[in-house]
Design a protein around this motif. Structure first.
Motif, PDB file in Angstrom:
ATOM      1  N   THR A 161      -0.473   0.141  -4.211  1.00  0.00           N
ATOM      2  CA  THR A 161      -1.921   0.376  -4.245  1.00  0.00           C
ATOM      3  C   THR A 161      -2.302   1.501  -3.291  1.00  0.00           C
ATOM      4  O   THR A 161      -1.474   2.009  -2.537  1.00  0.00           O
ATOM      5  CB  THR A 161      -2.692  -0.891  -3.834  1.00  0.00           C
ATOM      6  OG1 THR A 161      -2.362  -1.188  -2.467  1.00  0.00           O
ATOM      7  CG2 THR A 161      -2.296  -2.078  -4.704  1.00  0.00           C
ATOM      8  N   ASN A 162      -3.584   1.879  -3.355  1.00  0.00           N
ATOM      9  CA  ASN A 162      -4.169   2.840  -2.421  1.00  0.00           C
ATOM     10  C   ASN A 162      -3.427   4.176  -2.375  1.00  0.00           C
ATOM     11  O   ASN A 162      -3.044   4.658  -1.316  1.00  0.00           O
ATOM     12  CB  ASN A 162      -4.218   2.237  -1.005  1.00  0.00           C
ATOM     13  CG  ASN A 162      -5.013   0.949  -0.970  1.00  0.00           C
ATOM     14  OD1 ASN A 162      -4.521  -0.113  -1.394  1.00  0.00           O
ATOM     15  ND2 ASN A 162      -6.239   1.035  -0.508  1.00  0.00           N
ATOM     16  N   LEU A 207      -7.374   5.891  -2.850  1.00  0.00           N
ATOM     17  CA  LEU A 207      -8.123   5.420  -4.007  1.00  0.00           C
ATOM     18  C   LEU A 207      -7.972   3.916  -4.172  1.00  0.00           C
ATOM     19  O   LEU A 207      -6.967   3.335  -3.755  1.00  0.00           O
ATOM     20  CB  LEU A 207      -7.590   6.102  -5.273  1.00  0.00           C
ATOM     21  CG  LEU A 207      -7.680   7.633  -5.307  1.00  0.00           C
ATOM     22  CD1 LEU A 207      -6.827   8.184  -6.448  1.00  0.00           C
ATOM     23  CD2 LEU A 207      -9.133   8.075  -5.456  1.00  0.00           C
ATOM     24  N   VAL A 208      -8.977   3.325  -4.816  1.00  0.00           N
ATOM     25  CA  VAL A 208      -8.874   1.902  -5.155  1.00  0.00           C
ATOM     26  C   VAL A 208      -8.111   1.822  -6.474  1.00  0.00           C
ATOM     27  O   VAL A 208      -8.701   1.819  -7.549  1.00  0.00           O
ATOM     28  CB  VAL A 208     -10.263   1.267  -5.305  1.00  0.00           C
ATOM     29  CG1 VAL A 208     -10.123  -0.243  -5.517  1.00  0.00           C
ATOM     30  CG2 VAL A 208     -11.114   1.552  -4.088  1.00  0.00           C
ATOM     31  N   LYS A 247       0.843  -1.191   0.000  1.00  0.00           N
ATOM     32  CA  LYS A 247       0.000   0.000   0.000  1.00  0.00           C
ATOM     33  C   LYS A 247       0.881   1.244   0.000  1.00  0.00           C
ATOM     34  O   LYS A 247       2.011   1.222   0.526  1.00  0.00           O
ATOM     35  CB  LYS A 247      -0.897   0.018   1.239  1.00  0.00           C
ATOM     36  CG  LYS A 247      -1.998  -1.018   1.160  1.00  0.00           C
ATOM     37  CD  LYS A 247      -3.007  -0.805   2.286  1.00  0.00           C
ATOM     38  CE  LYS A 247      -4.193  -1.736   2.088  1.00  0.00           C
ATOM     39  NZ  LYS A 247      -5.216  -1.557   3.124  1.00  0.00           N
ATOM     40  N   TYR A 248       0.332   2.307  -0.551  1.00  0.00           N
ATOM     41  CA  TYR A 248       1.058   3.570  -0.604  1.00  0.00           C
ATOM     42  C   TYR A 248       1.659   3.935   0.745  1.00  0.00           C
ATOM     43  O   TYR A 248       2.833   4.303   0.839  1.00  0.00           O
ATOM     44  CB  TYR A 248       0.117   4.669  -1.102  1.00  0.00           C
ATOM     45  CG  TYR A 248       0.649   6.071  -0.959  1.00  0.00           C
ATOM     46  CD1 TYR A 248       1.479   6.628  -1.932  1.00  0.00           C
ATOM     47  CD2 TYR A 248       0.327   6.846   0.157  1.00  0.00           C
ATOM     48  CE1 TYR A 248       1.976   7.910  -1.792  1.00  0.00           C
ATOM     49  CE2 TYR A 248       0.816   8.124   0.309  1.00  0.00           C
ATOM     50  CZ  TYR A 248       1.640   8.664  -0.671  1.00  0.00           C
ATOM     51  OH  TYR A 248       2.129   9.926  -0.520  1.00  0.00           O
ATOM     52  N   GLU A 249       0.856   3.815   1.810  1.00  0.00           N
ATOM     53  CA  GLU A 249       1.371   4.261   3.110  1.00  0.00           C
ATOM     54  C   GLU A 249       2.501   3.365   3.608  1.00  0.00           C
ATOM     55  O   GLU A 249       3.421   3.830   4.273  1.00  0.00           O
ATOM     56  CB  GLU A 249       0.243   4.348   4.146  1.00  0.00           C
ATOM     57  CG  GLU A 249      -0.545   3.072   4.347  1.00  0.00           C
ATOM     58  CD  GLU A 249      -1.789   3.331   5.207  1.00  0.00           C
ATOM     59  OE1 GLU A 249      -2.123   4.503   5.451  1.00  0.00           O
ATOM     60  OE2 GLU A 249      -2.421   2.340   5.629  1.00  0.00           O
ATOM     61  N   GLU A 250       2.448   2.079   3.219  1.00  0.00           N
ATOM     62  CA  GLU A 250       3.548   1.183   3.584  1.00  0.00           C
ATOM     63  C   GLU A 250       4.829   1.588   2.840  1.00  0.00           C
ATOM     64  O   GLU A 250       5.936   1.502   3.378  1.00  0.00           O
ATOM     65  CB  GLU A 250       3.205  -0.262   3.222  1.00  0.00           C
ATOM     66  CG  GLU A 250       2.037  -0.836   4.026  1.00  0.00           C
ATOM     67  CD  GLU A 250       1.540  -2.156   3.462  1.00  0.00           C
ATOM     68  OE1 GLU A 250       0.717  -2.796   4.130  1.00  0.00           O
ATOM     69  OE2 GLU A 250       1.962  -2.538   2.341  1.00  0.00           O
ATOM     70  N   VAL A 251       4.640   2.011   1.589  1.00  0.00           N
ATOM     71  CA  VAL A 251       5.795   2.426   0.795  1.00  0.00           C
ATOM     72  C   VAL A 251       6.427   3.677   1.406  1.00  0.00           C
ATOM     73  O   VAL A 251       7.652   3.784   1.511  1.00  0.00           O
ATOM     74  CB  VAL A 251       5.390   2.680  -0.667  1.00  0.00           C
ATOM     75  CG1 VAL A 251       6.573   3.226  -1.454  1.00  0.00           C
ATOM     76  CG2 VAL A 251       4.879   1.394  -1.299  1.00  0.00           C
ATOM     77  N   TRP A 266       2.518  11.753   4.043  1.00  0.00           N
ATOM     78  CA  TRP A 266       1.323  11.316   3.317  1.00  0.00           C
ATOM     79  C   TRP A 266       0.961  12.370   2.261  1.00  0.00           C
ATOM     80  O   TRP A 266       0.943  13.562   2.545  1.00  0.00           O
ATOM     81  CB  TRP A 266       0.159  11.132   4.273  1.00  0.00           C
ATOM     82  CG  TRP A 266      -1.134  10.904   3.551  1.00  0.00           C
ATOM     83  CD1 TRP A 266      -2.016  11.860   3.161  1.00  0.00           C
ATOM     84  CD2 TRP A 266      -1.647   9.663   3.103  1.00  0.00           C
ATOM     85  NE1 TRP A 266      -3.062  11.281   2.486  1.00  0.00           N
ATOM     86  CE2 TRP A 266      -2.865   9.923   2.444  1.00  0.00           C
ATOM     87  CE3 TRP A 266      -1.215   8.330   3.204  1.00  0.00           C
ATOM     88  CZ2 TRP A 266      -3.659   8.923   1.873  1.00  0.00           C
ATOM     89  CZ3 TRP A 266      -2.010   7.336   2.637  1.00  0.00           C
ATOM     90  CH2 TRP A 266      -3.210   7.631   1.985  1.00  0.00           C
ATOM     91  N   GLY A 267       0.742  11.900   1.023  1.00  0.00           N
ATOM     92  CA  GLY A 267       0.381  12.824  -0.038  1.00  0.00           C
ATOM     93  C   GLY A 267       1.542  13.128  -0.969  1.00  0.00           C
ATOM     94  O   GLY A 267       1.339  13.566  -2.096  1.00  0.00           O
ATOM     95  N   ASP A 268       2.760  12.899  -0.481  1.00  0.00           N
ATOM     96  CA  ASP A 268       3.912  13.145  -1.350  1.00  0.00           C
ATOM     97  C   ASP A 268       3.953  12.129  -2.489  1.00  0.00           C
ATOM     98  O   ASP A 268       3.569  10.977  -2.313  1.00  0.00           O
ATOM     99  CB  ASP A 268       5.222  13.028  -0.544  1.00  0.00           C
ATOM    100  CG  ASP A 268       5.420  14.224   0.365  1.00  0.00           C
ATOM    101  OD1 ASP A 268       4.687  15.216   0.191  1.00  0.00           O
ATOM    102  OD2 ASP A 268       6.299  14.153   1.248  1.00  0.00           O
ATOM    103  N   ASP A 269       4.434  12.596  -3.645  1.00  0.00           N
ATOM    104  CA  ASP A 269       4.614  11.691  -4.761  1.00  0.00           C
ATOM    105  C   ASP A 269       5.988  11.042  -4.697  1.00  0.00           C
ATOM    106  O   ASP A 269       6.916  11.594  -4.124  1.00  0.00           O
ATOM    107  CB  ASP A 269       4.484  12.453  -6.084  1.00  0.00           C
ATOM    108  CG  ASP A 269       3.040  12.622  -6.460  1.00  0.00           C
ATOM    109  OD1 ASP A 269       2.312  11.618  -6.465  1.00  0.00           O
ATOM    110  OD2 ASP A 269       2.625  13.772  -6.747  1.00  0.00           O
ATOM    111  N   PHE A 270       6.073   9.882  -5.326  1.00  0.00           N
ATOM    112  CA  PHE A 270       7.387   9.254  -5.461  1.00  0.00           C
ATOM    113  C   PHE A 270       8.045   9.811  -6.705  1.00  0.00           C
ATOM    114  O   PHE A 270       7.484   9.762  -7.786  1.00  0.00           O
ATOM    115  CB  PHE A 270       7.268   7.731  -5.609  1.00  0.00           C
ATOM    116  CG  PHE A 270       6.439   7.100  -4.537  1.00  0.00           C
ATOM    117  CD1 PHE A 270       6.630   7.449  -3.212  1.00  0.00           C
ATOM    118  CD2 PHE A 270       5.470   6.168  -4.847  1.00  0.00           C
ATOM    119  CE1 PHE A 270       5.873   6.873  -2.227  1.00  0.00           C
ATOM    120  CE2 PHE A 270       4.703   5.592  -3.859  1.00  0.00           C
ATOM    121  CZ  PHE A 270       4.905   5.940  -2.552  1.00  0.00           C
ATOM    122  N   GLY A 271       9.251  10.329  -6.539  1.00  0.00           N
ATOM    123  CA  GLY A 271      10.012  10.758  -7.700  1.00  0.00           C
ATOM    124  C   GLY A 271      10.822   9.597  -8.231  1.00  0.00           C
ATOM    125  O   GLY A 271      10.728   8.469  -7.742  1.00  0.00           O
TER     126      GLY A 271
END
Length: 446
Positions: free
Chosen positions: A336-337, A356-357, A296-300, A313-318
RNA sequence: GCCGCUGUAGCUCAGUUGGUCAGAGCAUCCGGCUGUUAACCGGACGGUCAUCGGUUCGAAUCCGAUCAGCGGCGCCA
C-alpha cells in the motif's frame, strides 16, 4: 468431403464417466483419435473427448472388416464414433479400455502438423489446432471457473455488471502504451483524421457509471501497447474491474481478499483433475489463507534493502524485486501507499501527501502483481491539479471532470488481471499458456 | 525503448577451420508384427539451407541489409 449420416437420437458416454467407474458395460463413444498404432490383427486407438482419454482396442475378429481397416488407417485427430465394451485392464493407460464392436470414422484427418517434437513458435503458429491439447483444455477449463467465480462473488455482494466502450479518446494509464485506431479514415475533424484508441482500462467510464449504480464490476479486454516481452504481459488482456461508491481503500482490500480466496476455493472444488493434468502442486493453493499480509511501500523498500537491494523512495519494484518479495510466500501480499507518481486518478494520502491511498496485490511464488487498486481523487479541484501534475491537459478530460461537479463522493476500486490470475493458479510458466489466442506485440495471428 | 538469441525436409535438430555437407530422428506412404503405452523391424517419399546482396576458384558455413519469430529487462494487470 461427403458427410456421413449422424444420428441425433443416440446417447454417447463421456470418457470421463468411464474413467471414474460411473459407467460399465456396453457404451457408445464419440471423439477424436489422440494416439494410434496398429498391428496386423489388433489396433490400439486412444480416443479423446473434452472429459478425458481412453484406449480402445479394435480387434480384427470383433468388428467388420472395413471397420478394422479404417481403424488402422485413420490418423491422429480423425473424428470417430464407436461401440464397445468397457473393460478394466491394467495394460491400458488409465486402467480402462474399450473393446470395440464397431468403429466408424466420421472424418479422416489429414496428417496433424503437431507431433511429439514441438517448439513454442510452432505451437503458437498452430494455436488453432493446439487448443485441442490436454494442457490447453485443462487451462481453459480453469480459466472458465475463474471468470465465473469472479462474477459470482461480486454479484453475491449485489454489485452490478456493466460494460464500457473499447474505443475511446482519453488515456488513463499514460499515452505511451496506447493503440491508435484509424477509426474512420473518411471523416476529418478539425483538419485531422478522426482517430481513436483502444481502452487501457474502464476506469474513467466506471467512475461515471458508479454514480447511478453505486457498486459495479466488469469483465472486458484491455489493450496496452507495451513493448513488454515477458511471461506476464499480453497486449490484449482480460481485465476484471470493480468500482464502488462510498467505499474506502481498506474496505475494498478486504473485499478483494475474499474474492481471491473464493476464486481459489472454486477452482479447487471444480478443477482438481485439470490442476493435476497441468502438474500443479495443489497443496500450494490449499494453503492460501486470508488475511493477507499488508506492507506499506516504504516498509517494502526497507525490507528489500535489507535483502541486498539498493532502492530509494520513489523507485519502482522490478520483476527481480517482486520475485524476491513473493517467492517464499504462501499467500498473496498487499503493498500500500505507493508514491504519488502513479495514475492521476489515485488519491494522495491526506496524512502523507507524498504517497497515495492505494494498493497492489502480489501473487506468491514470484507471479507478481495481479491487482492494482485504490481510492480515487474525488474533489474536482484536486483532480485538475493531479492531471496537471502528471503532465496531462485537463481540457481533454471534459466529461470525466464533469462527473465530479454533481455530488462527488469517496470511492474505491481495482483492476484484476484475469490472465495473470489464471497463470498463477495453473502454475504456468508463461501467461500465453492460459489464454486461447494470445496477443503480443509480435503476434496477432492466428 | 534496451539487451540477447534463432531461422537447414511437414516437425525437432546435427552439419567442426569455407572444399562429397544435403544429413538424422519423428511424421507421412508401402510392407511386417495379437497387448501397444507418442511401440518395434524393413523400405520409400521429402529441402531455392528465411529473403536479397556481397566476399571467394568455391558459401548452409564469412560479411551486410531485410523479413519472421523467440527469450529477458524496463513498465504494467
Amino acid at each position: 468431403m461427403k458427410y456421413p449420416e449422424f444420428p441425433d437420437d443416440v446417447t454417447y458416454t463421456p470418457i470421463g464417466e468411464i474413467l471414474s467407474s460411473r459407467v460399465k458395460g456396453n457404451v457408445k463413444l464419440r471423439g477424436w483419435i489422440y494416439r494410434t498404432r496398429s498391428s496386423g490383427k489388433l489396433a490400439f486407438v486412444i480416443i479423446r473427448d473434452s472429459t478425458g482419454i481412453i484406449q480402445c482396442t479394435v480387434s480384427k475378429n470383433n468388428v467388420d472388416k472395413s471397420d478394422f481397416v479404417n481403424a488402422g488407417k485413420a490418423l491422429v485427430e480423425s473424428s470417430v464414433v464407436l461401440d464397445g465394451l468397457v473393460v478394466a485392464d491394467e495394460r491400458a493407460p488409465g486402467g480402462f479400455e474399450i473393446r470395440a464392436t464397431s468403429f466408424n470414422v466420421v472424418h479422416f484427418a489429414e496428417a496433424f502438423p503437431i507431433t511429439k517434437d514441438q517448439s513454442d513458435e510452432h505451437l503458437l503458429n498452430n494455436r488453432h489446432l493446439w487448443l485441442r491439447s490436454r494442457n490447453m483444455v485443462s487451462a481453459l477449463k480453469i480459466r472458465s471457473t475463474v471468470f465465473k467465480a469472479f462474477r459470482d462473488y461480486w454479484q453475491n455482494l449485489d454489485y452490478t455488471e456493466i460494460q464500457s466502450p473499447s474505443f475511446t479518446t482519453s488515456a488513463c494509464e499514460g499515452g505511451s502504451t496506447l493503440f491508435n485506431v484509424h477509426y474512420d479514415d473518411e471523416t476529418e475533424k478539425s483538419g485531422q483524421k478522426f482517430y481513436a484508441h483502444l481502452s487501457q482500462s474502464w476506469q474513467l467510464y466506471a467512475e461515471a457509471s458508479m454514480f447511478g449504480l453505486e457498486n459495479i464490476f466488469t469483465v472486458a479486454p484491455s489493450f496496452r501497447a507495451e513493448k513488454s516481452r515477458t511471461r506476464r504481459h499480453l497486449t490484449e488482456f482480460w481485465h476484471a474491474e470493480v468500482e464502488a461508491a462510498w467505499t474506502h481503500n481498506h474496505q475494498m482490500m478486504e473485499f478483494e481478499e475474499g474474492m481471491i480466496v473464493y476464486i481459489i476455493k472454486k477452482v479447487l472444488e471444480e478443477n482438481r483433475s485439470e490442476l493435476e493434468q497441468l502438474g500443479r502442486d495443489i497443496s500450494v493453493l490449499e494453503n492460501i489463507k486470508a488475511p493477507f499480509d499488508k506492507m506499506k511501500y516504504e516498509e517494502v523498500i526497507d525490507k528489500l534493502n535489507s535483502m541486498g537491494f539498493d532502492l530509494a523512495w520513489g523507485d519502482d519494484f522490478g520483476y527481480k524485486e517482486e520475485k524476491a518479495l513473493t517467492q517464499n510466500l504462501k499467500s498473496p501480499v498487499y503493498i500500500t501507499n505507493f508514491p504519488r507518481e502513479k495514475g492521476f486518478y489515485h488519491r494522495p494520502d491526506p496524512s502523507d501527501p507524498k504517497s497515495l491511498v492505494c494498493h497492489d496485490l502480489l501473487a506468491p511464488e514470484g507471479y507478481g502483481e495481479i491487482i492494482g487498486g485504490g481510492e480515487r481523487v474525488w474533489s474536482p479541484d484536486e483532480l485538475v491539479e493531479r492531471i496537471r501534475e502528471e503532465g496531462l491537459e485537463p481540457e481533454s478530460y471534459g466529461w470525466y471532470l464533469d462527473i465530479r461537479k454533481f455530488g462527488s463522493v469517496p470511492h474505491s476500486g481495482f483492476g484484476l488481471g484475469l490472465d495473470r490470475t489464471v497463470s498463477w493458479i495453473c502454475g504456468s510458466d508463461h501467461i500465453k499458456h492460459v489464454i486461447p489466442f494470445p496477443r503480443t506485440m509480435r503476434r496477432t495471428t492466428p
